[in-house]
Design an enzyme around this catalytic site. Structure first.
Site, PDB file in Angstrom:
ATOM      1  N   ILE A   1      87.426  17.499  70.015  1.00 11.98           N
ATOM      2  CA  ILE A   1      86.318  17.955  69.126  1.00 11.98           C
ATOM      3  C   ILE A   1      85.951  16.770  68.482  1.00 11.98           C
ATOM      4  O   ILE A   1      86.527  16.279  67.532  1.00 11.98           O
ATOM      5  CB  ILE A   1      87.042  19.166  68.204  1.00 11.98           C
ATOM      6  CG1 ILE A   1      87.596  20.201  69.045  1.00 11.98           C
ATOM      7  CG2 ILE A   1      85.703  19.846  67.614  1.00 11.98           C
ATOM      8  CD1 ILE A   1      88.295  21.178  68.183  1.00 11.98           C
ATOM      9  N   HIS A   2      84.570  16.615  68.522  1.00 13.35           N
ATOM     10  CA  HIS A   2      83.895  15.520  67.513  1.00 13.35           C
ATOM     11  C   HIS A   2      82.679  15.528  67.418  1.00 13.35           C
ATOM     12  O   HIS A   2      81.849  14.986  66.693  1.00 13.35           O
ATOM     13  CB  HIS A   2      84.368  14.184  68.268  1.00 13.35           C
ATOM     14  CG  HIS A   2      83.567  13.755  69.032  1.00 13.35           C
ATOM     15  ND1 HIS A   2      83.883  14.258  70.433  1.00 13.35           N
ATOM     16  CD2 HIS A   2      82.455  12.955  69.439  1.00 13.35           C
ATOM     17  CE1 HIS A   2      83.101  13.735  71.318  1.00 13.35           C
ATOM     18  NE2 HIS A   2      82.153  13.047  70.858  1.00 13.35           N
ATOM     19  N   ARG A   3      81.932  16.570  68.096  1.00 15.87           N
ATOM     20  CA  ARG A   3      80.300  16.627  67.867  1.00 15.87           C
ATOM     21  C   ARG A   3      79.953  17.039  66.654  1.00 15.87           C
ATOM     22  O   ARG A   3      80.424  18.090  65.937  1.00 15.87           O
ATOM     23  CB  ARG A   3      79.744  17.597  69.067  1.00 15.87           C
ATOM     24  CG  ARG A   3      79.462  17.227  70.263  1.00 15.87           C
ATOM     25  CD  ARG A   3      78.036  16.788  70.536  1.00 15.87           C
ATOM     26  NE  ARG A   3      77.841  15.371  70.829  1.00 15.87           N
ATOM     27  CZ  ARG A   3      78.572  14.632  71.558  1.00 15.87           C
ATOM     28  NH1 ARG A   3      79.347  15.213  72.730  1.00 15.87           N
ATOM     29  NH2 ARG A   3      78.274  13.274  71.581  1.00 15.87           N
TER      30      ARG A   3
ATOM     31  N   ARG B   1      86.521  11.353  62.843  1.00 15.17           N
ATOM     32  CA  ARG B   1      85.651  11.948  62.047  1.00 15.17           C
ATOM     33  C   ARG B   1      85.999  13.693  61.871  1.00 15.17           C
ATOM     34  O   ARG B   1      85.872  14.008  60.714  1.00 15.17           O
ATOM     35  CB  ARG B   1      84.062  11.995  63.025  1.00 15.17           C
ATOM     36  CG  ARG B   1      82.995  12.828  62.146  1.00 15.17           C
ATOM     37  CD  ARG B   1      81.926  13.351  62.892  1.00 15.17           C
ATOM     38  NE  ARG B   1      81.342  12.004  63.508  1.00 15.17           N
ATOM     39  CZ  ARG B   1      80.794  12.208  64.744  1.00 15.17           C
ATOM     40  NH1 ARG B   1      80.756  13.178  65.395  1.00 15.17           N
ATOM     41  NH2 ARG B   1      80.346  11.373  65.288  1.00 15.17           N
TER      42      ARG B   1
END
Ligand code: UDP
Length: 357
Positions: free
Chosen positions: A206-208, A239
């Protein structure tokens, strides 16, 4: 010799450049100048890819990262322009859809240096995504557009881009999986290091920004992961880790967060997973290349073919859909030639040489 100045900066670009650089070298007609903008700089987000995939050491490292989109893009534009004055390449080669892609393309366009864009024509049709802006603008100033799929070729035609600039090559990420999956199978010990077994866990990433910058979405995704009760391995992008830490988002006991892994370990983790859950563009395809079913934590995708054939399911940030899909036993995906035959990088190299000779 033809001088190609390649600009990379972020993790997915290292994977793509690895195979294209090899193919350029194999022509024996290209001298490549490698520029790293520094967008991703941690050892496990950058160096490990150069080491494992034997990407040529960057000739220039700009060390630009950590700022806002505008600040980063502006600084890159300025510094890449300076490099172009000195290096005088015959073409600038860019990959995908990051700020590094757009900055390099803009710098080259203003100096009338031809641009090659690998992964052209991808569209989410969601202009809220910074990547979508980068893709559209880069495509419209590129001279050679290398598209991975029929759908991406169609997108460029609809936007009025001349057909003779567009080359349907297949996807260089497929080339990379074909080349490195056997190496990963031999060299990676990540499953035994983590004490996990093939077919028993789900692998998630998960990073968007659409998820990390929308706390309600991130909460809902993590609630869905927890509700599923599934064994989940989550190599976490810095992030997302920062946002989780700063916002007290609960992480279920069934979720094992690990640091980002290198490409070989990532391939081994994907190959051994019973399911992949992701908001990454690249990981959606890698799951398919490795015949593992995928769910995507987004409301739309650029890789629509995978949804159409049932290899990928869009679950957005819907807590219940995420929990149910992760708990389900989905059948393995059958391979289909949607993204070329594994020779995209060689087609790209030959097309560049033929164009510039
Ligand atoms: N990747 C990796 N280690 C990780 C997570 C991803 O090697 O911990 C690889 C993944 O296999 C794929 C690429 O990074 O090749 C995808 O990059 P990312 O998800 O950051 O970007 P996107 O594809 O969404 O642009």
């Amino acid at each position: 010799m033809i001088r190609i100045l390649t600009v990379v900066g972020a993790r997915p670009q290292f994977v793509k450049a690895a195979v294209v650089s090899r193919a350029l070298a194999a022509t024996s007609m290209v001298e490549e100048i490698m520029v790293h903008t520094g967008q991703h700089f941690d050892a496990n987000m950058s160096d490990v890819f150069f080491d494992e995939m034997k990407i040529p050491e960057p000739d220039h490292n700009l060390g630009i990262g950590g700022g806002t989109h505008g600040a980063n893009t502006g600084r890159m534009l300025e510094q890449i322009e300076q490099l172009l004055f000195g290096e005088k390449p015959d073409m600038v080669l860019v990959f995908g859809d990051t700020d590094s892609t757009l900055a390099a393309a803009l710098a080259a366009a203003k100096l009338m240096i031809p641009i090659g864009h690998v992964e052209a024509g991808l569209r989410s049709f969601n202009r809220a995504m910074p990547e979508e802006i980068n893709r559209v603008l880069t495509d419209h100033i590129s001279d050679l557009l290398f598209s991975p799929s029929d759908v991406s070729v169609g997108n460029l035609a609809r936007e009025g881009i001349a057909a003779d600039k567009v080359h349907c090559t297949g996807d260089v990420m497929f080339d990379a999986v074909e080349m490195f999956a056997p190496v990963a199978a031999q060299q990676s010990s990540i499953l035994s290091d983590l004490g996990i077994r093939r077919g028993e866990y789900a692998l998630c990433t998960i990073h968007r920004k659409e998820n990390t910058d929308a706390l309600d979405r991130l909460h809902s995704i993590f609630a869905g992961l927890a509700d599923s009760g599934a064994q989940i391995i989550l190599p976490l992008h810095p992030r997302t880790r920062n946002v989780l830490a700063a916002n007290d988002i609960p992480v279920g006991a069934n979720i094992r967060i690990i640091d980002p892994v290198g490409y070989l370990d990532m391939l081994a983790l994907q190959e051994g997973a019973r399911l992949v859950g992701t908001d990454s563009g690249g990981v959606q395809k890698e799951a398919f290349f490795l015949s593992v079913p995928c769910i995507t934590f987004r409301d739309e995708t650029e890789w629509v073919e995978l949804v159409e054939i049932g290899a990928n399911k869009l679950v957005g940030a819907d807590r219940e859909a995420i929990a149910t899909s992760l708990a389900a036993r989905l059948a393995p995906v059958s391979r289909q030639p949607l993204y070329g035959d594994g020779s995209a990088s060689h087609i790209i190299a030959k097309t560049i040489v033929a164009h510039l000779r």
